[in-house]
Scaffold this motif. Structure first.
Motif, PDB file in Angstrom:
ATOM      1  N   ILE A  84       0.834  -1.198   0.000  1.00 23.88           N
ATOM      2  CA  ILE A  84       0.000   0.000   0.000  1.00 23.88           C
ATOM      3  C   ILE A  84       0.872   1.252   0.000  1.00 23.88           C
ATOM      4  O   ILE A  84       0.624   2.189  -0.758  1.00 23.88           O
ATOM      5  CB  ILE A  84      -0.963  -0.007   1.210  1.00 23.88           C
ATOM      6  N   ALA A  85       1.913   1.267   0.819  1.00 24.74           N
ATOM      7  CA  ALA A  85       2.814   2.427   0.871  1.00 24.74           C
ATOM      8  C   ALA A  85       3.477   2.653  -0.488  1.00 24.74           C
ATOM      9  O   ALA A  85       3.589   3.789  -0.959  1.00 24.74           O
ATOM     10  CB  ALA A  85       3.871   2.233   1.957  1.00 24.74           C
ATOM     11  N   GLY A  86       3.910   1.595  -1.143  1.00 25.29           N
ATOM     12  CA  GLY A  86       4.524   1.714  -2.461  1.00 25.29           C
ATOM     13  C   GLY A  86       3.546   2.253  -3.492  1.00 25.29           C
ATOM     14  O   GLY A  86       3.902   3.096  -4.317  1.00 25.29           O
ATOM     15  N   ALA A  87       2.311   1.785  -3.431  1.00 24.77           N
ATOM     16  CA  ALA A  87       1.292   2.270  -4.368  1.00 24.77           C
ATOM     17  C   ALA A  87       0.995   3.744  -4.125  1.00 24.77           C
ATOM     18  O   ALA A  87       0.840   4.523  -5.069  1.00 24.77           O
ATOM     19  CB  ALA A  87       0.019   1.440  -4.233  1.00 24.77           C
ATOM     20  N   ILE A  88       0.947   4.152  -2.866  1.00 19.23           N
ATOM     21  CA  ILE A  88       0.698   5.561  -2.546  1.00 19.23           C
ATOM     22  C   ILE A  88       1.838   6.419  -3.079  1.00 19.23           C
ATOM     23  O   ILE A  88       1.611   7.470  -3.680  1.00 19.23           O
ATOM     24  CB  ILE A  88       0.522   5.752  -1.027  1.00 19.23           C
ATOM     25  N   ARG A  89       3.060   5.974  -2.883  1.00 19.09           N
ATOM     26  CA  ARG A  89       4.202   6.748  -3.392  1.00 19.09           C
ATOM     27  C   ARG A  89       4.153   6.874  -4.914  1.00 19.09           C
ATOM     28  O   ARG A  89       4.410   7.930  -5.465  1.00 19.09           O
ATOM     29  CB  ARG A  89       5.514   6.098  -2.965  1.00 19.09           C
TER      30      ARG A  89
END
Length: 101
Positions: A84-89
């Protein structure tokens, strides 16, 4: 979960772009989501997110040179936090894109 998204814009432009892109915030979440946003202050956008069968609470703080997204992940989703963090970035730049005419 805390994710910082750096930018080179002034605060007024960040606010303008976020507000103009508010309707498409759910499109930037993997798998799509229903998102309701409010602005309790000029430098914070609160979000209620319905995604993956979960209801999440998040907020975006506008700081000089970066947006900081904080999401309270329930234990059932903690294992996917890195994804999720990677997708947000990777999607963060779209939130700050100039409004489409």
């Amino acid at each position: 979960m805390r994710v910082a998204i750096p930018h080179q814009l002034d605060q007024d432009e960040v606010r303008r772009r976020l507000k103009s892109n508010t309707e498409s915030v759910g499109d930037h979440i993997p798998g799509g989501a229903a998102v309701r946003t409010t602005w309790p202050s000029e430098d914070r956008m609160d979000m209620a997110i319905g995604a993956m069968g979960q209801n999440l609470v998040a907020h975006v703080d506008l700081e000089p040179g970066q947006l900081v997204l904080n999401v309270d992940l329930p234990p059932a989703l903690s294992f996917v936090e890195p994804m999720i963090a990677g997708a947000i970035r990777s999607q963060g730049d779209r939130l700050l894109a100039p409004p489409k005419k």
